[in-house]
Design an enzyme around this catalytic site. Structure first.
Site, PDB file in Angstrom:
ATOM      1  CG  MET A   1       1.295  -1.957  -3.429  1.00  0.00           C
ATOM      2  SD  MET A   1       2.669  -0.979  -3.611  1.00  0.00           S
ATOM      3  CE  MET A   1       4.085  -1.611  -4.102  1.00  0.00           C
ATOM      4  N   PRO A   2       1.369  -1.786  -7.385  1.00  0.00           N
ATOM      5  CG  PRO A   2       2.729  -0.482  -8.743  1.00  0.00           C
ATOM      6  CD  PRO A   2       2.273  -1.886  -8.517  1.00  0.00           C
ATOM      7  CG  LEU A   3      -4.294   2.634  -5.730  1.00  0.00           C
ATOM      8  CD1 LEU A   3      -5.417   1.670  -6.095  1.00  0.00           C
ATOM      9  CD2 LEU A   3      -4.580   3.322  -4.397  1.00  0.00           C
TER      10      LEU A   3
ATOM     11  CB  THR B   1      -0.276   5.101  -4.885  1.00  0.00           C
ATOM     12  OG1 THR B   1      -1.058   6.272  -5.156  1.00  0.00           O
ATOM     13  CG2 THR B   1       0.247   5.166  -3.465  1.00  0.00           C
TER      14      THR B   1
END
Length: 128
Positions: free
Chosen positions: A1-3, A72
């Site tokens: 993560m992040p996306l 994101t």
């Protein structure tokens, strides 16, 4: 993560797309200090008329090399975000992408908003 969701105009070679994804990933790892295997990227190619990035009043003309990156992520500092934006723009110039053709948007969410499998929120359960 992040996306990361990356949108581009169709027409690039597979090699160029791979390089673009690697540039973005490397900048994210450095700026956000995430593990190298923390890689979640979705690349979508569009017809030129289906990816519109205008100048927002800044006075430049875009090209078919335009790239839109939506990140994101958990909350990041201003400094970390700037440390992501600048290297991406610098490095994609090597692919012929003008700096004005790179738009980046960060969308923040919280730890509870992520599940990496098994139907569990691993940040909340302590698995991550």
């Amino acid at each position: 993560m992040p996306l990361l969701r990356i949108d581009v105009v169709k027409g690039r070679s597979q090699e160029e797309l791979g390089t673009l994804l690697q540039i973005i990933h490397d900048a994210m790892v450095t700026a956000f200090q995430v593990p190298a295997r923390d890689r979640y990227q979705v690349l979508t190619e569009h017809e030129p008329t289906h990816l519109l990035l205008e100048d927002t009043g800044l006075g430049f003309e875009g090209s078919d090399k335009r790239v839109l990156i939506q990140v994101t992520t958990r909350p990041r500092t201003r400094e970390a975000k700037q440390n992501f934006y600048a290297p991406v723009v610098k490095e994609v110039r090597k692919l012929g992408v003008p700096p004005e053709d790179v738009a980046i948007s960060c969308v923040e969410n919280e730890d509870v908003d992520w599940s990496f499998g098994y139907g569990r929120a691993q940040f909340m359960t302590g698995e991550l």
